[in-house]
Motif scaffolding. Structure first.
Motif, short mmCIF file in Angstrom:
data_model
loop_
_atom_site.label_atom_id
_atom_site.label_comp_id
_atom_site.label_asym_id
_atom_site.label_seq_id
_atom_site.Cartn_x
_atom_site.Cartn_y
_atom_site.Cartn_z
N LEU A 1 12.60 13.53 -18.80
CA LEU A 1 12.79 14.69 -18.92
C LEU A 1 11.87 15.87 -19.68
N LEU A 2 10.70 14.97 -19.75
CA LEU A 2 9.58 15.55 -20.49
C LEU A 2 8.62 14.97 -18.75
N ASP A 3 8.07 16.41 -18.34
CA ASP A 3 6.27 16.26 -17.33
C ASP A 3 5.21 15.84 -18.05
N VAL A 4 4.29 15.22 -16.73
CA VAL A 4 3.10 15.11 -17.17
C VAL A 4 2.30 16.02 -17.49
N ASP A 5 2.51 17.16 -17.37
CA ASP A 5 1.39 18.22 -17.66
C ASP A 5 1.86 18.52 -18.95
N GLN A 6 3.00 18.44 -19.64
CA GLN A 6 3.09 18.96 -21.07
C GLN A 6 3.14 17.90 -22.22
N ILE A 7 2.41 16.58 -21.72
CA ILE A 7 1.95 15.90 -23.31
C ILE A 7 0.10 16.23 -22.94
N ARG A 8 0.14 16.47 -24.73
CA ARG A 8 -1.12 16.52 -24.43
C ARG A 8 -2.14 15.82 -25.38
N PRO A 9 -3.29 15.81 -25.26
CA PRO A 9 -4.32 14.09 -26.29
C PRO A 9 -3.56 14.38 -27.29
N GLY A 10 -3.64 12.53 -27.25
CA GLY A 10 -3.77 12.85 -29.38
C GLY A 10 -2.33 12.27 -29.18
N THR A 11 -1.17 12.40 -28.40
CA THR A 11 0.33 12.56 -28.32
C THR A 11 0.55 10.71 -28.44
N HIS A 12 1.56 10.20 -28.87
CA HIS A 12 1.69 9.15 -29.48
C HIS A 12 3.36 9.39 -28.92
N ILE A 13 4.14 8.66 -27.38
CA ILE A 13 5.73 8.44 -27.22
C ILE A 13 6.13 7.60 -27.65
N THR A 14 7.10 7.54 -28.45
CA THR A 14 8.49 6.44 -28.28
C THR A 14 9.34 5.77 -27.24
N ALA A 15 9.60 5.87 -26.08
CA ALA A 15 10.35 5.69 -24.79
C ALA A 15 11.41 4.69 -25.63
N MET A 16 12.31 4.90 -26.11
CA MET A 16 13.41 4.31 -26.17
C MET A 16 15.61 4.29 -25.63
N GLY A 17 15.14 5.66 -25.06
CA GLY A 17 16.30 5.65 -24.82
C GLY A 17 16.90 4.49 -22.57
N SER A 18 16.07 4.80 -22.09
CA SER A 18 16.24 4.25 -21.25
C SER A 18 16.27 2.69 -21.30
N ASP A 19 17.25 1.88 -21.33
CA ASP A 19 17.81 0.38 -21.45
C ASP A 19 18.51 -0.27 -20.46
N THR A 20 18.52 0.28 -19.32
CA THR A 20 19.07 -0.29 -17.96
C THR A 20 18.49 0.70 -16.62
N PRO A 21 18.36 -0.17 -15.71
CA PRO A 21 17.42 0.34 -14.92
C PRO A 21 17.51 1.74 -13.89
N PRO A 22 18.82 2.21 -14.06
CA PRO A 22 18.72 3.85 -14.37
C PRO A 22 18.10 4.73 -14.53
N LYS A 23 18.11 4.98 -15.76
CA LYS A 23 17.76 5.37 -16.66
C LYS A 23 16.48 5.21 -17.09
N ILE A 24 15.79 6.61 -17.16
CA ILE A 24 14.69 7.44 -17.25
C ILE A 24 14.27 8.63 -18.05
N GLU A 25 13.32 8.76 -18.14
CA GLU A 25 13.79 9.82 -19.60
C GLU A 25 11.90 10.78 -20.00
N LEU A 26 11.13 10.33 -19.07
CA LEU A 26 9.53 10.01 -18.62
C LEU A 26 9.30 10.38 -17.60
N ALA A 27 8.09 11.76 -15.91
CA ALA A 27 8.31 11.56 -15.32
C ALA A 27 7.39 10.57 -15.44
#
Lengths: 318, 318
Positions: free
Chosen positions: B210-236
């Motif tokens: 859902l989020l791409d690498v170019d969108q993430i600015r310096p100084g950002t923290h991301i807590t990724a907690m949606g992906s809890d099974t092998p097929p799931k992914i939220e971050l490029a």
């Protein structure tokens, strides 16, 4: 939304008196041998100080209204250190269509004893000789007692002889069963059991054979239920080899533990002839065919027994 | 002998309000990273009609007073067919010295939500930039809500923007969090989240980034907690590769599922640099070192969280 029904031990003991446990367990073994039972691997956790182990057994008949999870533990130092039983446990029932908790049976391990004793009665119903002259028991522990108690209504015999390696616990054993109408002798000579009984139950934690092949007379039925882990053994392997009919509660489990696995490991027995208890219940041709046959039932305990006893208690309660 | 304390959901919700959940969960992660936690394999059972799954998660900190067994289920048709939640569950606490049942928490899955949200707060405490300008959330479900709620007291910011793929549920999300003092905007444009927030929480069941690498600015923290099974992914996968610090709640689990495993599988990330959350809590050098760093915490959920939240509720109740 209503939460689960919680049933404590004293009530469970009362309810069990009104349950046809033999029928409940019998239906479970039939479902099991028909391949209708899901039994995932047992969950385990071990502690070292003090030594203790936790077992999680669970499964379901499919389709059925419920699934059951049994949580059990054994902490060896409980009796000496805390004055409480080594075994602790509860059974939990859930709705198989929604996952909602239906009942929590705080049985402290009691229902495991009940379902194990009821399996012995099922076995006697289908494999014991028509006329049982005397019931012989090896071991005067909880199962040595309950196995006999649960034969009431299945076997028309109240004459019991129980063997134990010492006089430890034999007075209490005799008094308890005599209070229930049995005539009880106790002995430290296993020959006396083999020579006078045609229904023998072994319920010890022995790690060497207690009965030898020459002791077993034609027409004897043996229910072996003490050996539930690989090192345990109560019957000389030759007895299994000599028997006309060898029955296992679960064929897959009988390959891993119990008397059948011991006889196979000793190289004297081919387990291809073993029949599963559920099939014996369904098919009269698989049962004892004459009063001269030697029959053995090797019980290692199957999760479907927990499922069936939980359901029976719940239905009796509601 | 006293039986287990039984605590039902309404009482559990009251008790949680008085618990320092962040501290309880933090101590759990430390014990986990110190190798003091036994976590046996998860037990599973599946049903087909209707589709449902049962999970048994259990474990213990050793030494400790208790061990905990969590029984949880998911039956997808519950809401539509029965008007009850998909997830059901309870947590059971036992005495680690005797096996006796101590408490049964009939939480219906609520404590799993609490311990998951509390883990997000622990992460923010150690990894978020000093000054959080705005909190961004992907997903307006239960965790999208609770993750924000649990940041109170950890992050000094009440400005929230939440992304969802449609307007479904956004009104309720905004109203619920505004009732708790947050200022909430909702959007269907994920760019608006990435461009204005330096603390981003992803809590969706997405199977594509859902989020791409170019969108993430310096100084950002991301807590990724949606992906809890092998097929799931939220971050490029490139985001994980670009981050200055990548933290996993459990390094072994991060190899099997979650954003870290996805980035490794995509061939853009070497997971040897991943640090475990318990070590981040113990060692300040492993935390964010400047307000320009990009940090990611990948949360897949660890049994020690269940242990800690159960204990905290039990202690609050007794």
């Amino acid at each position: 939304m209503a939460g689960p029904v919680i049933i404590e031990l004293p009530r469970i003991k009362e309810l069990v008196k009104g349950i046809d446990t033999v029928r409940a367990i019998e239906e479970g073994f039939v479902a099991y041998s028909q391949g209708k039972v899901i039994v995932p691997p047992v969950g385990e956790m071990h502690f070292e100080d003090p030594p203790g182990e936790v077992h999680i057994k669970y499964g379901a008949i499919v389709p059925d209204d419920y699934y059951v999870i049994k949580l059990a533990s054994g902490f060896a130092e409980n009796p000496s250190k805390h004055g409480i039983p080594r075994l602790q446990g509860m059974m939990l029932m859930f709705n198989q269509k929604t996952g909602q908790a239906v009942a929590i049976l705080l049985d402290q391990g009691y229902l495991t004893n009940v379902r194990t004793a009821a399996a012995g009665a099922v076995v006697a119903k289908y494999l014991a000789p028509k006329k049982v002259h005397r019931i012989g028991v090896l071991g005067v522990g909880m199962q040595g007692h309950m196995q006999v108690e649960f034969l009431k209504g299945v076997v028309d015999c109240n004459d019991v002889i129980a063997w134990a390696p010492s006089s430890n616990g034999t007075d209490k054993y005799r008094a308890d069963l005599e209070a229930q109408g049995f005539k009880v002798e106790t002995t430290q000579d296993v020959n006396k059991v083999a020579a006078t009984c045609n229904l023998i139950i072994t319920s010890t934690p022995s790690r060497k054979p207690l009965l030898d092949v020459d002791q077993i007379r034609p027409g004897t039925h043996i229910t072996a239920m003490g050996s539930d882990t690989p090192p345990k053994i109560e019957l000389a392997p030759g007895i299994v080899a000599k028997a006309d009919i060898v029955v296992a509660d679960s064929i897959p489990q009988s390959k891993l533990r119990g008397e059948i696995s011991q006889a196979v490991r000793a190289g004297v027995f081919n387990d291809e002839t073993v029949v599963e208890l559920g099939n014996v219940i369904m098919n009269p041709e698989l049962r004892r065919q004459s009063d001269a046959q030697i029959t053995i039932a090797d019980l290692t305990g199957v999760a479907v027994q927990d499922i069936q006893i939980s359901k029976a208690v719940y239905h009796a309660a509601t």
